[in-house]
Design a protein around this motif. Structure first.
Motif, PDB file in Angstrom:
ATOM      1  N   ALA A  20       0.830  -1.204   0.000  1.00 46.41           N
ATOM      2  CA  ALA A  20       0.000   0.000   0.000  1.00 46.41           C
ATOM      3  C   ALA A  20       0.870   1.262   0.000  1.00 46.41           C
ATOM      4  CB  ALA A  20      -0.936  -0.002   1.200  1.00 46.41           C
ATOM      5  N   LEU A  21       1.974   1.243   0.747  1.00 49.36           N
ATOM      6  CA  LEU A  21       2.875   2.397   0.753  1.00 49.36           C
ATOM      7  C   LEU A  21       3.521   2.592  -0.613  1.00 49.36           C
ATOM      8  CD1 LEU A  21       4.671   2.166   4.234  1.00 49.36           C
ATOM      9  CD2 LEU A  21       2.737   3.605   3.572  1.00 49.36           C
ATOM     10  N   ARG A  22       3.847   1.492  -1.298  1.00 48.11           N
ATOM     11  CA  ARG A  22       4.422   1.616  -2.645  1.00 48.11           C
ATOM     12  C   ARG A  22       3.423   2.295  -3.585  1.00 48.11           C
ATOM     13  NH1 ARG A  22       5.959  -4.039  -1.677  1.00 48.11           N
ATOM     14  NH2 ARG A  22       8.140  -4.095  -0.962  1.00 48.11           N
ATOM     15  N   ARG A  23       2.154   1.985  -3.418  1.00 49.91           N
ATOM     16  CA  ARG A  23       1.136   2.627  -4.260  1.00 49.91           C
ATOM     17  C   ARG A  23       0.953   4.096  -3.883  1.00 49.91           C
ATOM     18  NH1 ARG A  23      -1.441  -2.380  -3.195  1.00 49.91           N
ATOM     19  NH2 ARG A  23      -2.769  -1.402  -1.592  1.00 49.91           N
ATOM     20  N   LYS A  24       1.106   4.398  -2.601  1.00 51.63           N
ATOM     21  CA  LYS A  24       0.878   5.766  -2.120  1.00 51.63           C
ATOM     22  C   LYS A  24       2.006   6.712  -2.513  1.00 51.63           C
ATOM     23  CE  LYS A  24      -0.755   6.232   2.043  1.00 51.63           C
ATOM     24  NZ  LYS A  24      -0.889   6.294   3.514  1.00 51.63           N
ATOM     25  N   ALA A  25       3.226   6.217  -2.569  1.00 54.74           N
ATOM     26  CA  ALA A  25       4.399   7.078  -2.756  1.00 54.74           C
ATOM     27  C   ALA A  25       4.305   7.993  -3.973  1.00 54.74           C
ATOM     28  CB  ALA A  25       5.659   6.221  -2.812  1.00 54.74           C
ATOM     29  N   PRO A  26       3.907   7.500  -5.162  1.00 54.09           N
ATOM     30  CA  PRO A  26       3.877   8.405  -6.330  1.00 54.09           C
ATOM     31  C   PRO A  26       2.871   9.538  -6.210  1.00 54.09           C
ATOM     32  CG  PRO A  26       3.826   6.081  -7.010  1.00 54.09           C
ATOM     33  CD  PRO A  26       3.579   6.108  -5.531  1.00 54.09           C
ATOM     34  N   HIS A  27       1.862   9.375  -5.360  1.00 50.18           N
ATOM     35  CA  HIS A  27       0.823  10.397  -5.235  1.00 50.18           C
ATOM     36  C   HIS A  27       1.191  11.498  -4.243  1.00 50.18           C
ATOM     37  CE1 HIS A  27      -1.670   7.845  -7.657  1.00 50.18           C
ATOM     38  NE2 HIS A  27      -1.663   6.876  -6.754  1.00 50.18           N
ATOM     39  N   PHE A  28       2.254  11.288  -3.473  1.00 47.77           N
ATOM     40  CA  PHE A  28       2.573  12.254  -2.421  1.00 47.77           C
ATOM     41  C   PHE A  28       2.944  13.616  -3.012  1.00 47.77           C
ATOM     42  CE2 PHE A  28       4.816  14.245   1.062  1.00 47.77           C
ATOM     43  CZ  PHE A  28       4.081  13.841   2.159  1.00 47.77           C
ATOM     44  N   ALA A  29       3.765  13.604  -4.054  1.00 51.67           N
ATOM     45  CA  ALA A  29       4.155  14.873  -4.675  1.00 51.67           C
ATOM     46  C   ALA A  29       2.947  15.605  -5.238  1.00 51.67           C
ATOM     47  CB  ALA A  29       5.190  14.624  -5.768  1.00 51.67           C
ATOM     48  N   ARG A  30       2.008  14.856  -5.833  1.00 52.33           N
ATOM     49  CA  ARG A  30       0.786  15.472  -6.355  1.00 52.33           C
ATOM     50  C   ARG A  30      -0.032  16.097  -5.244  1.00 52.33           C
ATOM     51  NH1 ARG A  30      -3.583  11.240  -7.616  1.00 52.33           N
ATOM     52  NH2 ARG A  30      -3.625  11.421  -5.337  1.00 52.33           N
ATOM     53  N   ASP A  31      -0.147  15.394  -4.112  1.00 52.43           N
ATOM     54  CA  ASP A  31      -0.998  15.857  -3.019  1.00 52.43           C
ATOM     55  C   ASP A  31      -0.367  16.993  -2.223  1.00 52.43           C
ATOM     56  OD1 ASP A  31      -2.879  13.979  -3.699  1.00 52.43           O
ATOM     57  OD2 ASP A  31      -2.260  12.522  -2.188  1.00 52.43           O
ATOM     58  N   PHE A  32       0.972  16.944  -2.047  1.00 48.22           N
ATOM     59  CA  PHE A  32       1.614  17.885  -1.121  1.00 48.22           C
ATOM     60  C   PHE A  32       2.723  18.719  -1.751  1.00 48.22           C
ATOM     61  CE2 PHE A  32       0.006  14.436   1.635  1.00 48.22           C
ATOM     62  CZ  PHE A  32      -0.830  15.187   2.450  1.00 48.22           C
ATOM     63  N   GLY A  33       3.029  18.482  -2.997  1.00 45.91           N
ATOM     64  CA  GLY A  33       4.084  19.255  -3.629  1.00 45.91           C
ATOM     65  C   GLY A  33       5.460  18.935  -3.108  1.00 45.91           C
ATOM     66  N   ALA A  34       5.649  17.738  -2.587  1.00 45.73           N
ATOM     67  CA  ALA A  34       6.942  17.316  -2.050  1.00 45.73           C
ATOM     68  C   ALA A  34       7.092  15.818  -2.296  1.00 45.73           C
ATOM     69  CB  ALA A  34       7.038  17.621  -0.559  1.00 45.73           C
ATOM     70  N   ASP A  35       8.313  15.398  -2.469  1.00 49.13           N
ATOM     71  CA  ASP A  35       8.568  13.990  -2.772  1.00 49.13           C
ATOM     72  C   ASP A  35       8.689  13.171  -1.498  1.00 49.13           C
ATOM     73  OD1 ASP A  35       8.584  14.313  -5.539  1.00 49.13           O
ATOM     74  OD2 ASP A  35      10.700  14.908  -5.540  1.00 49.13           O
ATOM     75  N   ALA A  36       8.147  11.962  -1.542  1.00 52.27           N
ATOM     76  CA  ALA A  36       8.317  10.994  -0.467  1.00 52.27           C
ATOM     77  C   ALA A  36       9.297   9.918  -0.931  1.00 52.27           C
ATOM     78  CB  ALA A  36       6.975  10.367  -0.099  1.00 52.27           C
TER      79      ALA A  36
END
Length: 449
Positions: A154-170
């Protein structure tokens, strides 16, 4: 004047000072440093704020800075509730409400909430700088640890969306790389490292807010439980044991410590849930290295019955989790022992390390899984903020500032997400709604096996 006794969802012991007698944060900022005299006699104020936690203090500070006559009232002392006893996480939320928000408020709602969560962290950051508040701030961002391979997927799926949601890379950290990041433990299958948020000393932040609000001209009173709020015409009358206070506006900022019978609309819209925390003695570099957990970043497990923890600057581990459903000295001891057992399972190399500090407090849940910030329906001139789901350091601070703007009839300086402006529904079962937590905990344990 006859006034009712305050009725709350849990026994009196829950709201006593006994449960924070061994709170680590009180070593640096004891209750005596936060005590304020009770309000007495007839009083008049433009805005009365009930509850001197992060919500109430931020509202009070913003109002006082705007030149508004404001009086802040607390049943005990500023920070007596969750604000003075939390884990010290100034962070993002856990996003459990995303699907629900999509259904209720449309596709833009989750993005609004993400922007507000990031803005809430920035708000606290700005307050610390503006008012020169030393909070033992340390680390940047937080780590979400996967307690199972399924959670890691689930975290692997979430990681690419973090930059879209928060403007920062995870950053994804696979299990084999946890040790290199100082995140070793037998229970974790990897992690997602995010760059937003920071750890702090919650009572030092609180004490700084008290100083700033007082310097701005606010009146703050402790030992002043508000027993009754009535409205006649355009004026509110608040009754405390020693005072009658007239106000033009009222802000309710009591969150998980709200009395069931203070105002009818609030009844049943919150579900307080106990959270229990322990803290170790300072550990040496050798002890930290023996476990392989040396990261100072805030960490938590992405599951319903999560653990949350971080190392303090002097090498203590603060470790918390959801508490019990009952409240008594015996149950407090039982829950503390359970927290310690989970600590030992997560960090077996620290089984010998003493945990002289332990305490508990209330997080506040809503049926919508989102905070509420806005007017009290049917009571013009009254406003409320509550329901931070364990994210109160940042979001309660943010909400309090928005409430100050609403109480002045001016546009908010911050984004108020549509999901936060919608009143949450009442929980079913009324005063027996703690049974919902029992079923939730049981289901979570079954699913996580």
């Amino acid at each position: 004047m006859n006034t009712p006794e305050l009725r709350r969802l849990y026994p009196d012991y829950t709201y006593s000072r006994d449960v924070i007698a061994s709170c680590f944060w009180a070593d640096a900022v004891p209750a005596a440093a936060l005590e304020h005299p009770p309000v007495s006699g007839p009083q008049r104020t433009r805005v009365a704020v009930i509850g001197a936690g992060y919500t109430g203090l931020n509202a009070t500070l913003a109002l006082a800075q705007a030149g508004v006559d404001v009086t802040l009232l607390d049943a005990e002392f500023p920070g007596f509730g969750a604000s003075g006893r939390n884990g010290g996480f100034c962070c993002l939320g856990s996003h459990r409400a995303s699907d629900l928000m999509l259904r209720r408020f449309g596709p833009d709602a989750p993005a609004q909430v993400r922007r507000a969560e990031a803005a809430a962290i920035a708000h606290v950051d700005a307050l610390l700088t503006t008012h020169d508040i030393d909070v033992d701030r340390h680390s940047t961002g937080e780590v979400i640890l996967a307690h199972s391979e399924k959670a890691m997927q689930a975290l692997r799926r979430k990681a690419p969306h973090f930059a879209r949601d928060f403007g920062a890379d995870a950053t994804l950290i696979e299990k084999s790389d946890l040790a290199a990041h100082g995140l070793s433990g037998p229970n974790w299958h990897g992690a997602l490292q995010t760059p937003l948020g920071f750890a702090l000393h919650p009572r030092k932040y609180l004490a700084g807010l008290v100083r700033a609000a007082t310097a701005a001209g606010a009146r703050i009173h402790g030992q002043s439980p508000v027993l009754s709020v009535q409205k006649t015409g355009a004026t509110f009358t608040l009754i405390t044991p020693a005072a009658v206070i007239e106000a033009d506006r009222v802000i309710f900022a009591t969150n998980g410590y709200t009395a069931e019978n203070l105002i009818p609309w609030l009844r049943g819209r919150i579900l307080p849930a106990q959270s229990s925390v322990i803290a170790t003695r300072p550990m040496s570099d050798d002890e930290l290295a023996a476990q392989g957990f040396t990261s100072r970043q805030m960490s938590y497990e992405d599951r319903r019955l999560l653990h949350y923890f971080h190392l303090t600057p002097d090498g203590r581990m603060v470790f918390g989790q959801r508490g019990g459903l009952l409240s008594s000295p015996r149950n407090e001891a039982r829950v503390t022992a359970g927290v310690r057992a989970d600590f030992d399972a997560a960090f077996p190399a620290w089984r010998h390390v003493e945990t002289p500090f332990h305490w508990s407090g209330m997080v506040c849940l809503t049926a919508s899984l989102t905070p509420y910030c806005g007017p009290v329906p049917g009571l013009e001139g009254a406003y409320a903020g509550f329901g931070y789901h364990g994210n109160g350091v940042a979001m309660a601070s943010y909400t309090g500032t928005i409430l100050a703007d609403l109480a002045q009839d001016r546009p908010s300086r911050y984004l108020l997400p549509t999901a936060f402006a919608a009143p949450p529904p009442r929980f079913p079962l009324g005063r027996f709604r703690r049974a919902i937590l029992a079923s939730e905990y049981t289901m979570a344990r079954l699913l996580e096996r």
